[in-house]
Design a protein around this motif. Structure first.
Motif, PDB file in Angstrom:
ATOM      1  N   LEU A  11       0.766  -1.234  -0.063  1.00 45.49           N
ATOM      2  CA  LEU A  11       0.058   0.016   0.053  1.00 45.49           C
ATOM      3  C   LEU A  11       0.910   1.051   0.063  1.00 45.49           C
ATOM      4  O   LEU A  11       0.575   2.130  -0.805  1.00 45.49           O
ATOM      5  CB  LEU A  11      -0.944  -0.122   1.150  1.00 45.49           C
ATOM      6  N   GLN A  12       1.906   1.136   0.881  1.00 52.78           N
ATOM      7  CA  GLN A  12       2.746   2.371   0.906  1.00 52.78           C
ATOM      8  C   GLN A  12       3.473   2.771  -0.469  1.00 52.78           C
ATOM      9  O   GLN A  12       3.672   3.765  -0.921  1.00 52.78           O
ATOM     10  CB  GLN A  12       3.838   2.251   1.912  1.00 52.78           C
ATOM     11  N   ASN A  13       4.095   1.680  -1.124  1.00 52.65           N
ATOM     12  CA  ASN A  13       4.468   1.981  -2.420  1.00 52.65           C
ATOM     13  C   ASN A  13       3.319   2.463  -3.719  1.00 52.65           C
ATOM     14  O   ASN A  13       3.832   3.412  -4.273  1.00 52.65           O
ATOM     15  CB  ASN A  13       5.097   0.486  -3.213  1.00 52.65           C
ATOM     16  N   LEU A  14       2.365   1.612  -3.345  1.00 53.45           N
ATOM     17  CA  LEU A  14       1.210   2.366  -4.078  1.00 53.45           C
ATOM     18  C   LEU A  14       0.937   3.791  -3.916  1.00 53.45           C
ATOM     19  O   LEU A  14       0.628   4.652  -4.818  1.00 53.45           O
ATOM     20  CB  LEU A  14       0.129   1.446  -4.128  1.00 53.45           C
ATOM     21  N   ALA A  15       0.863   4.233  -2.787  1.00 53.01           N
ATOM     22  CA  ALA A  15       0.644   5.491  -2.188  1.00 53.01           C
ATOM     23  C   ALA A  15       1.545   6.426  -2.831  1.00 53.01           C
ATOM     24  O   ALA A  15       1.607   7.504  -3.311  1.00 53.01           O
ATOM     25  CB  ALA A  15       0.553   5.868  -0.978  1.00 53.01           C
ATOM     26  N   ASP A  16       3.012   6.066  -2.644  1.00 51.40           N
ATOM     27  CA  ASP A  16       4.263   6.863  -3.237  1.00 51.40           C
ATOM     28  C   ASP A  16       4.097   6.721  -4.615  1.00 51.40           C
ATOM     29  O   ASP A  16       4.400   8.057  -5.108  1.00 51.40           O
ATOM     30  CB  ASP A  16       5.448   5.998  -2.926  1.00 51.40           C
ATOM     31  N   GLU A  17       3.740   6.067  -5.561  1.00 51.31           N
ATOM     32  CA  GLU A  17       3.715   5.941  -6.806  1.00 51.31           C
ATOM     33  C   GLU A  17       2.627   6.851  -7.425  1.00 51.31           C
ATOM     34  O   GLU A  17       2.736   7.493  -8.386  1.00 51.31           O
ATOM     35  CB  GLU A  17       3.670   4.644  -7.280  1.00 51.31           C
ATOM     36  N   THR A  18       1.437   6.742  -6.763  1.00 47.53           N
ATOM     37  CA  THR A  18       0.393   7.511  -7.391  1.00 47.53           C
ATOM     38  C   THR A  18       0.074   8.994  -6.447  1.00 47.53           C
ATOM     39  O   THR A  18      -0.845   9.725  -7.172  1.00 47.53           O
ATOM     40  CB  THR A  18      -1.012   6.934  -6.998  1.00 47.53           C
ATOM     41  N   SER A  19       0.538   9.113  -5.544  1.00 46.31           N
ATOM     42  CA  SER A  19       0.408  10.535  -4.667  1.00 46.31           C
ATOM     43  C   SER A  19      -1.026  10.486  -3.822  1.00 46.31           C
ATOM     44  O   SER A  19      -1.644  11.624  -3.505  1.00 46.31           O
ATOM     45  CB  SER A  19       0.823  11.653  -5.353  1.00 46.31           C
ATOM     46  N   ASP A  20      -1.578   9.420  -4.222  1.00 46.24           N
ATOM     47  CA  ASP A  20      -3.060   9.557  -3.563  1.00 46.24           C
ATOM     48  C   ASP A  20      -3.312   8.937  -2.278  1.00 46.24           C
ATOM     49  O   ASP A  20      -2.518   8.144  -2.117  1.00 46.24           O
ATOM     50  CB  ASP A  20      -3.913   9.096  -4.947  1.00 46.24           C
ATOM     51  N   THR A  21      -4.442   8.901  -1.853  1.00 53.15           N
ATOM     52  CA  THR A  21      -4.932   8.177  -0.893  1.00 53.15           C
ATOM     53  C   THR A  21      -5.244   6.885  -1.036  1.00 53.15           C
ATOM     54  O   THR A  21      -5.776   6.489  -2.109  1.00 53.15           O
ATOM     55  CB  THR A  21      -6.320   8.846  -0.284  1.00 53.15           C
ATOM     56  N   VAL A  22      -4.704   5.837  -0.170  1.00 58.26           N
ATOM     57  CA  VAL A  22      -4.728   4.661  -0.528  1.00 58.26           C
ATOM     58  C   VAL A  22      -5.440   3.675   0.619  1.00 58.26           C
ATOM     59  O   VAL A  22      -4.991   4.201   1.881  1.00 58.26           O
ATOM     60  CB  VAL A  22      -3.442   3.716  -0.844  1.00 58.26           C
ATOM     61  N   HIS A  23      -6.374   2.760   0.385  1.00 59.00           N
ATOM     62  CA  HIS A  23      -7.109   2.025   1.647  1.00 59.00           C
ATOM     63  C   HIS A  23      -7.004   0.715   1.543  1.00 59.00           C
ATOM     64  O   HIS A  23      -6.874   0.144   0.446  1.00 59.00           O
ATOM     65  CB  HIS A  23      -8.742   2.242   1.385  1.00 59.00           C
ATOM     66  N   LEU A  24      -7.013   0.032   2.645  1.00 56.24           N
ATOM     67  CA  LEU A  24      -7.391  -1.543   2.756  1.00 56.24           C
ATOM     68  C   LEU A  24      -8.885  -1.741   3.626  1.00 56.24           C
ATOM     69  O   LEU A  24      -8.486  -0.956   4.669  1.00 56.24           O
ATOM     70  CB  LEU A  24      -6.088  -1.948   3.427  1.00 56.24           C
ATOM     71  N   VAL A  25      -9.729  -2.244   3.051  1.00 56.79           N
ATOM     72  CA  VAL A  25     -10.798  -2.366   3.810  1.00 56.79           C
ATOM     73  C   VAL A  25     -11.049  -4.018   3.950  1.00 56.79           C
ATOM     74  O   VAL A  25     -10.645  -4.917   3.307  1.00 56.79           O
ATOM     75  CB  VAL A  25     -11.955  -1.951   3.104  1.00 56.79           C
ATOM     76  N   ALA A  26     -12.063  -4.378   4.930  1.00 53.86           N
ATOM     77  CA  ALA A  26     -12.470  -5.613   4.794  1.00 53.86           C
ATOM     78  C   ALA A  26     -14.199  -5.394   4.983  1.00 53.86           C
ATOM     79  O   ALA A  26     -14.551  -4.455   5.279  1.00 53.86           O
ATOM     80  CB  ALA A  26     -12.113  -6.502   5.978  1.00 53.86           C
ATOM     81  N   ARG A  27     -14.803  -6.615   4.673  1.00 56.10           N
ATOM     82  CA  ARG A  27     -16.239  -6.450   4.921  1.00 56.10           C
ATOM     83  C   ARG A  27     -16.684  -6.919   6.327  1.00 56.10           C
ATOM     84  O   ARG A  27     -16.214  -7.725   7.064  1.00 56.10           O
ATOM     85  CB  ARG A  27     -16.981  -7.718   4.038  1.00 56.10           C
ATOM     86  N   ASP A  28     -17.623  -5.837   6.871  1.00 56.99           N
ATOM     87  CA  ASP A  28     -18.132  -6.023   8.150  1.00 56.99           C
ATOM     88  C   ASP A  28     -19.769  -6.070   7.734  1.00 56.99           C
ATOM     89  O   ASP A  28     -20.261  -5.150   7.909  1.00 56.99           O
ATOM     90  CB  ASP A  28     -17.549  -5.057   9.162  1.00 56.99           C
ATOM     91  N   ASN A  29     -20.296  -7.353   7.720  1.00 54.29           N
ATOM     92  CA  ASN A  29     -21.691  -7.241   7.495  1.00 54.29           C
ATOM     93  C   ASN A  29     -21.948  -6.958   6.164  1.00 54.29           C
ATOM     94  O   ASN A  29     -21.353  -6.944   5.147  1.00 54.29           O
ATOM     95  CB  ASN A  29     -22.687  -6.962   8.764  1.00 54.29           C
ATOM     96  N   ASN A  30     -22.788  -5.683   6.286  1.00 57.04           N
ATOM     97  CA  ASN A  30     -23.067  -4.898   5.188  1.00 57.04           C
ATOM     98  C   ASN A  30     -22.433  -3.766   4.980  1.00 57.04           C
ATOM     99  O   ASN A  30     -22.882  -2.647   4.147  1.00 57.04           O
ATOM    100  CB  ASN A  30     -24.742  -4.861   4.970  1.00 57.04           C
ATOM    101  N   LYS A  54     -18.230   2.397   5.889  1.00 54.96           N
ATOM    102  CA  LYS A  54     -19.280   2.939   5.151  1.00 54.96           C
ATOM    103  C   LYS A  54     -20.015   1.944   4.432  1.00 54.96           C
ATOM    104  O   LYS A  54     -19.720   0.513   4.600  1.00 54.96           O
ATOM    105  CB  LYS A  54     -18.301   3.646   3.915  1.00 54.96           C
ATOM    106  N   PRO A  55     -20.970   2.297   3.597  1.00 55.28           N
ATOM    107  CA  PRO A  55     -21.890   1.150   2.922  1.00 55.28           C
ATOM    108  C   PRO A  55     -21.156   0.659   1.773  1.00 55.28           C
ATOM    109  O   PRO A  55     -20.366   1.186   1.100  1.00 55.28           O
ATOM    110  CB  PRO A  55     -22.826   1.904   2.432  1.00 55.28           C
ATOM    111  N   LEU A  56     -21.283  -0.436   1.453  1.00 52.21           N
ATOM    112  CA  LEU A  56     -20.691  -1.405   0.413  1.00 52.21           C
ATOM    113  C   LEU A  56     -21.498  -0.772  -0.969  1.00 52.21           C
ATOM    114  O   LEU A  56     -20.597  -0.854  -1.687  1.00 52.21           O
ATOM    115  CB  LEU A  56     -21.601  -3.065   0.533  1.00 52.21           C
ATOM    116  N   VAL A  57     -22.611  -0.425  -0.919  1.00 50.89           N
ATOM    117  CA  VAL A  57     -23.320   0.117  -2.235  1.00 50.89           C
ATOM    118  C   VAL A  57     -22.538   1.275  -2.813  1.00 50.89           C
ATOM    119  O   VAL A  57     -22.655   1.363  -4.006  1.00 50.89           O
ATOM    120  CB  VAL A  57     -24.618   0.241  -1.887  1.00 50.89           C
TER     121      VAL A  57
END
Length: 170
Positions: A11-30, A54-57
């Motif tokens: 994720l850090q490499n991706l953020a460094d390369e893009t200069s953008d915000t990078v997220h990692l998420v998992a599902r918690d019910n809906n 946040k919502p899945l949809v």
């Protein structure tokens, strides 16, 4: 905790390369739950926070998490959460977009969660091939044109596959 530790350098490499915000998420019910966030180097405020939901949809990462689900599951999620989408979209159009995202292996947020934010997201899978997380690159619409979103697809998918490989996915 384990997936966050494994994913962080990618994720850090991706953020460094893009200069953008990078997220990692998992599902918690809906919902999606934010496991990690690397802030943009740009002056862009994105309302996500580690531990927040946040919502899945309406989120790109939410739609990436849903890619392995049935169309009935998609329909049910839409019915439950469509009032949370911030752009006008019919159920048929949303389902059509989900089919296309699943076919391409990448999902977008085109302002459904926050009108001024766009993101490109991809699923992360474990050794059994099950989606266990999703990653995204997010930025303000000023920095994230549709053309740039398309250009980011291979990179976001590559990073998602590298994290998946670390989790035993083939």
């Amino acid at each position: 905790v384990e997936i966050t530790r494994i994913a962080r350098p990618f994720l850090q490499n991706l953020a460094d390369e893009t200069s953008d915000t990078v997220h990692l998420v998992a599902r918690d019910n809906n919902h999606v739950i934010y496991l990690d966030k690397i802030f943009s180097r740009r002056a862009v405020e994105i309302s996500s926070r580690i531990g927040g939901i946040k919502p899945l949809v309406s989120t790109g990462v939410g739609k990436a998490l849903l890619m392995g689900c049935s169309e009935k599951d998609w329909s049910d999620i839409f019915d439950q959460q469509c009032h949370l989408i911030r752009r006008s979209i019919t159920k048929d159009k949303w389902l059509s977009e989900m089919r296309e995202y699943s076919r391409k292996g990448v999902a977008y947020d085109k302002g459904e969660d926050q009108e001024v934010i766009r993101c490109v997201a991809a699923p992360v899978r474990n050794g059994g091939g099950h989606t266990v997380a999703a990653i995204s690159v997010s930025s303000a619409v000023d920095y994230m044109s549709e053309e740039r979103m398309e250009l980011l697809v291979p990179k976001v998918q590559e990073v998602a596959m590298m994290i998946s490989a670390e989790l035993g996915s083939k």
